[in-house]
Design a protein around this motif. Sequence first.
Motif, PDB file in Angstrom:
ATOM      1  N   VAL A  68       0.856  -1.189   0.000  1.00 11.91           N
ATOM      2  CA  VAL A  68       0.000   0.000   0.000  1.00 11.91           C
ATOM      3  C   VAL A  68       0.892   1.240   0.000  1.00 11.91           C
ATOM      4  O   VAL A  68       2.057   1.182   0.408  1.00 11.91           O
ATOM      5  CB  VAL A  68      -0.922   0.017   1.243  1.00 11.91           C
ATOM      6  CG1 VAL A  68      -1.883  -1.151   1.227  1.00 11.91           C
ATOM      7  CG2 VAL A  68      -0.107   0.032   2.537  1.00 11.91           C
ATOM      8  N   ASP A 198      -5.985   1.514   4.014  1.00 11.63           N
ATOM      9  CA  ASP A 198      -5.366   0.203   3.770  1.00 11.63           C
ATOM     10  C   ASP A 198      -6.435  -0.884   3.654  1.00 11.63           C
ATOM     11  O   ASP A 198      -6.328  -1.802   2.824  1.00 11.63           O
ATOM     12  CB  ASP A 198      -4.410  -0.173   4.907  1.00 11.63           C
ATOM     13  CG  ASP A 198      -3.172   0.700   4.965  1.00 11.63           C
ATOM     14  OD1 ASP A 198      -2.852   1.371   3.969  1.00 11.63           O
ATOM     15  OD2 ASP A 198      -2.510   0.694   6.030  1.00 11.63           O
ATOM     16  N   ASP A 201      -7.947  -0.786   0.337  1.00  8.48           N
ATOM     17  CA  ASP A 201      -7.032  -1.373  -0.639  1.00  8.48           C
ATOM     18  C   ASP A 201      -7.046  -2.898  -0.558  1.00  8.48           C
ATOM     19  O   ASP A 201      -6.938  -3.586  -1.582  1.00  8.48           O
ATOM     20  CB  ASP A 201      -5.614  -0.853  -0.414  1.00  8.48           C
ATOM     21  CG  ASP A 201      -5.354   0.466  -1.123  1.00  8.48           C
ATOM     22  OD1 ASP A 201      -6.310   1.045  -1.685  1.00  8.48           O
ATOM     23  OD2 ASP A 201      -4.197   0.927  -1.116  1.00  8.48           O
TER      24      ASP A 201
END
Length: 498
Positions: A68, A198, A201
């Motif tokens: 990330v 995150d 993602d």
Amino acid sequence: MSNPSLFVPGHRGRSRHRVARLAALCIALACAAPALAREAPAPLAFKPYAMETKGNGTIATEEAFLEVPRKHSEPDGPRIRLRVVRLPATGGDGRTAPVVYLAGGPGGSGFGTALGPRWPVFDRVRRETDVLLLDQRGTDFSQMPPECSQSHRFDDAQPLQREAALAALRTTAAACIAEWRKSGVDLAAYTTAESADDIEDLRRAMGLKRLSLWGMSYGTHLALATVRRHGSSLDRVVLMGSEGPDDTIKLPLAADALLADLAVVARKDGFDDLQGSARRVLEALRRQPREGRSSMHDGRKVVIGEYDAQIAIANALGRRSTQRMLPLMLREAEAGDYSLLAGFVLMMRESLGGFRAMPLAMDVASGQSPQRRALVEAQARESLFGDALNFPFPQLADGLGLVDLGDAFRAPLRSEVPVLFVSGSLDGRTPRANAQALLPGFSKGQELLVRGASHDNELWLGHPRIAENIADFLAGRAVKDEALEVPLPVFVTDKSQL
């Protein structure tokens, strides 16, 4: 309440008010969601992994690493690698969204939580769907910043003095920050907002329409930030021991209320005046610090002052493992034996003296609203423990130069995402009042009260229906219980029981 200075007579005043509202809205939107134009992360490639638990054998799982952006506002900048361990579903109909477990702390390990005594709850949930154990940025197997070489050692021969201790810890924290920055650590990357992105993602890298979240303690704070920023990507959320957006610093009078509740429970084990005992011990130490020798530290001696004891007692209230020893510790201190209290004080001093990058940066970034800080300061003047429950925060953060996420991050939250709040009636870290304050903002929210549970394993394992309710909720089935009873703490009445 609006700022009166914005209401200026005349057209120019109204325009200025409109501009101020627009600016506030822009800040709120910036905090609520990251930039929309984001490159899709690479698909996750899971590989077989043998997870060796502590007492529950070896579990066949899968492991992957997700890259990330270090800062999601800089998608082409440096990257951070996060570890994800998947517990493949052992049942279910395939329609229940995978659930991401978010550990507390900040700084705890999602993977580590599943290795220990709480494994049976994870095992029950994976009978419905995949469980993803995420090590958040800066923790465990997910690229941790280096340890700081600086720490503060308090003088065992002196009682802790609040102002001197705060100054020493601020100096240590500043030295650690300088050391981390020199080694290339970007502390602005360690915020709850970045971690929330995150999770989004992770969802995209797995090609999932939605994820569910399951958090404990600080993990609930992260889950709520994800609800705010990415609510449309979430199916359901379970919060165990809720920490709201503006709950990072705790309300001091919550400790006094819990002491009163424990006093009622302690009477069954022969401790008739727990509140009075705490008050008398603190008063005696205010008049004259005393020396104690800790058997937990090989007979090490420490001079204990009132503030030492306030911090030690306030923090001992949080978990059953320390609650159980508190009445005996106070009774013996009243009788002139400070050995048990000395052990608590030394453990507290050691934990205060060092800093890790991720927890420090996360807590400072989450911060507190001016209203919350004012309320905490007002309650500290009334509490038996003063401001010891939060020490050295929030004052430590002042002037460190770390990121603050701002009041939009801490604003009240409203959402239609279904949420189950699991609260313990004897939780001294994330009291039930936190969940009760959050509930009105969730049109599909409900609470499961676990009476007798603290911020410890009994919130998970004290009753078999805790796991059943969590699994039912995540699978979209009705939660059958509003409240469950777990056995009350059995207090230690003699040192031979330790």
